[in-house]
Design a protein around this motif. Structure first.
Motif: not given
Length: 753
Positions: A642-649, A658-666
């Motif tokens: 909330p303090s930074h108004k960021l979402l991580a998924l 191949r299989y691809i995985s990442n952490l998306r920051i919005l």
């Protein structure tokens, strides 16, 4: 005479709730004799019931119409004989339903022999089927000034997860072990200890100075698996590698973590049943497990062999298989039930119980102390309405005192929801003869958890329809609000149709509000109008006096509800857009983030403005084609800062190779909408490309599952390690921390393939 294995009745440990009356027992066990006739075979007097022109077995069956379905409350017993009789009748009733199900399909095969033809000489043999005080200004000693923790549904009610965080230390599970990592300062991240036992950890809870670890015990190794020839014969080692731990049992361990580098085991408990969920309020935790009747591990007859071998006069040395007539099938069922009755009659009360065991600190797991007192059956309770035979156990453990209490329901549970004061357990209405009910239904049992050392049964209620997950329930100002999808049966009168074919389902959704009355029954005080005709609920969120429901079939209607008057909940607005949201998260009083599926079945993140409840709007959206996120089905993978108004998924996708995985920051806010802030990948931590495990990257790769924000850093957590990145420069990570991986010889996928 054959007897039943004790494992048959793992599902039959009954509720340990205070009992006052058993007056309903005779009513429950009694049978309905309308439309029934006697039939005698092999000396067994039996009852048949005619439904839709077909005779079914009903000697032990309770008629749902004779039950107080409005409440669905629980009742107790005066003595062990009453309890034993009830349990045995329910087992036999369940067997009758099983035979009735087989008969339905069998009658269809008799009417359409070409569609369901016998298997000739290859017919099957006869068988028995068996939030946290922030530590002030950020520094290296006190930890970060701001950080995220588990995404809990209710404030003050902690949920279990594979990851826990106190700002300074991260506790996470990898390959059945608990890794404790000093995570602050981020550039000095280090693993300080690992909790490894002869069990597979699956869930964690954090309570100030204590860490609660839930684990499945390992199966005892089959000695035959030490023989290489046997291993190869068993489908390339599949038998010896699969299911290395027992999901039907749970070990609960409580560790003191005042010094995380040296966790100290305080208490160990064991519970039977499949893990359902866990909650913590203050110093008390509630663990819910469930079990079911496993016919495949018994000597009971549960299936009629409909292909009888008959000699062929012209070819005496050969045989063929002939379908049984309806009369022959009925006779076979009655003979089977007579045998089952004799086997069950031989059981004693002790055979019907298999409870959890308690181990005090210092005792070995082999030193067991049974919790059930077989001499006090007044503690046994059961549902007064038809419910699928099973066992739900609610274990209450006080972390400070170490006390343990077990409460059980003789019914299979579904979804649970907990507020600070109450735990609600849902049980779906179960009646195999579905044409006898107008709608499907769900029973709700309220357990008071305000006490710190036990869970007390309060009362029960019933709603129409079924619920999708815990967010479909919400307690507000003493009322329980539930969103459900209702399947209403509509009769199609056609004599040529089988009974189950004579009904179609009219589907819609609604919100029902219940309140506890003077007798502690949960009664309906308000129901909304119908929503989403012919659609199912996909997500729900309640927020004070408002409710939000997403349904889906071809499009995504978002319905808004005014719940200010609990007796008149009303739908006030709606929005129809492509795709649907499977999780809704309020970020302020007027905006909701929705995570779900796009029109083309990729990952979609929506921002909804609900300031005008009559006209909600999707003000922005962000789509990632060909991808999915664990947050779509598990809200704990959703991390909002909330303090930074960021979402991580965590985001996953597959290519042809191949299989691809990442952490998306919005970055998400009302003024600027949704903006991509970048992503974090852990691909450099994947297993060696030459490893046999490489093709199975979802097992031994950096598949990101969770995330944490702390001050100006984000942490990506996977099964192989943790990576921290400065939010101002996502492309320049701090050196990652890798967990020690188990040898390939301990990994099923690397052995089998």
């Amino acid at each position: 005479m054959k007897t039943i294995n004790n494992s048959l009745l793992l599902a039959l440990t009954i509720s340990i709730i205070c009992c006052s009356s058993c007056s309903q027992v005779e009513k429950t066990i009694g049978t309905n004799k309308d439309n029934r006739e006697n039939i005698t075979t092999s000396g067994a007097n039996y009852m048949l019931e005619t439904v839709g022109g077909i005779k079914y077995y009903g000697k032990h069956r309770r008629n749902p119409k004779h039950h107080p379905a409005i409440k669905g409350d629980l009742f107790g017993f005066n003595n062990c004989q009453e309890a034993e009789t009830y349990i045995k009748e329910r087992i036999l009733e369940s067997l009758e339903a099983s035979f009735a199900q087989q008969k339905m399909w069998y009658m269809q095969s008799l009417r359409n022999p070409n569609q369901y033809s016998p298997m000739g000489d290859n017919a099957p043999e006869a068988s028995t089927a068996s939030a946290q005080e922030k530590s002030g200004a950020s520094d290296q000693n006190n930890g970060p000034s701001d950080f995220t923790t588990t995404n809990n549904q209710v404030e003050g009610v902690e949920e279990g997860d594979i990851l826990k965080n106190d700002g300074t230390y991260i506790y996470t599970i990898s390959q059945g072990e608990v890794h404790i990592v000093k995570s602050w300062p981020a550039d000095q991240m280090s693993e300080v200890s690992v909790i490894s036992t002869e069990a597979q950890a699956h869930t964690l809870l954090l309570a100030e100075k204590d860490l609660i670890v839930l684990a499945h015990p390992n199966f005892e190794e089959d000695k035959r698996c030490k023989n290489e020839n046997f291993r190869m014969e068993q489908n390339y080692g599949y038998f010896c590698s699969y299911q290395q731990y027992d999901v039907s049992k749970n070990i609960v361990q409580i560790y003191n973590i005042e010094n995380p580098a040296q966790p100290v085991l305080k208490n160990t408990y064991a519970l039977s049943g499949i893990y359902n969920n866990i909650r913590r309020v203050g110093s008390s935790i509630r663990i819910v497990t469930q079990s079911y009747l496993d016919y495949y591990r018994t000597d009971l007859v549960t299936y009629i062999d409909t292909y009888q071998k008959r000699a062929v006069p012209s070819k005496a040395s050969q045989a063929n298989y002939i379908l049984l007539s309806e009369k022959e099938f009925d006779s076979a069922v009655i003979d089977a039930m007579a045998k089952n009755e004799e086997a069950i009659k031989a059981l004693h009360m002790e055979d019907l119980f298999n409870s959890g065991y308690w181990y005090s600190y210092g005792n070995s797991i082999s030193e067991k102390k049974a919790l059930v007192d077989f001499g006090d059956c007044r503690k046994i309770h059961a549902p007064s309405v038809p419910a699928e035979l099973g066992l739900t156990q609610i274990a209450t453990i006080n972390i400070e005192s170490g006390t343990f209490d077990l409460t059980s329901l003789l019914a299979y549970s579904n979804i649970i929801y907990a507020s600070k004061e109450n735990l609600y357990i849902t049980t779906p209405f179960w009646n195999w003869f579905s044409w006898e009910q107008d709608t499907d239904a769900t029973y709700v049992h309220q357990m008071n958890i305000a006490g710190t050392e036990s869970s007390r049964y309060v009362g029960s209620g019933k709603i129409d329809g079924t619920i999708i997950n815990q967010f479909a329930m919400d307690e507000y100002r003493g009322n329980l609000r539930i969103a459900s999808t209702v399947n209403k049966l509509v009769s199609l009168d056609d004599a040529e149709l089988m009974p189950w074919q004579r009904f179609s389902r009219n589907q819609y959704s609604q919100v029902t509000i219940l309140k506890s009355d003077a007798n502690h029954n949960l009664v309906v005080i308000g129901t909304s109008e119908k929503m989403g005709e012919d659609e199912r609920i996909q997500s729900v969120r309640f927020f004070n006096e408002r409710g939000f429901v997403v349904t889906f079939r071809n499009t995504d209607p978002l319905f808004t509800l005014d719940l200010s008057d609990p007796t008149k909940p009303s739908v006030v607005g709606g929005l129809v857009i492509p795709g649907f949201s499977s999780y809704l998260h309020m970020i302020d009083d007027h905006h909701i983030i929705g995570v779900g599926v796009s029109e083309n079945w990729g990952l979609k993140i929506s921002l909804f403005d609900v300031s005008n409840m009559k006209s909600p709007q999707e003000v922005d959206k962000f789509e990632i084609p060909g991808s999915s996120s664990e947050a779509q089905w598990d809200h704990k993978a959703f991390t909002w800062y909330p303090s930074h108004k960021l979402l991580a998924l965590p985001v996953s996708s597959y290519t042809t190779s191949r299989y691809i995985s990442n952490l998306r920051i919005l970055s998400i806010d009302a003024e600027n909408g949704i903006n991509d802030s970048g992503s974090v990948t852990m691909s450099e931590m994947n297993v060696d490309a030459a490893s046999p495990c490489a093709p199975y990257a979802w097992i031994n790769s950096a598949a990101i599952q969770r995330s944490i924000f702390a001050d100006d850093f984000v942490y990506a957590i996977s099964t192989v390690g943790i990576k921290a990145v400065d939010l101002s420069n996502l492309s320049t990570p701090i050196p990652a921390l890798s967990f020690t991986q188990k040898p390939e010889t301990e990994n099923f996928y690397c052995q089998y393939y």
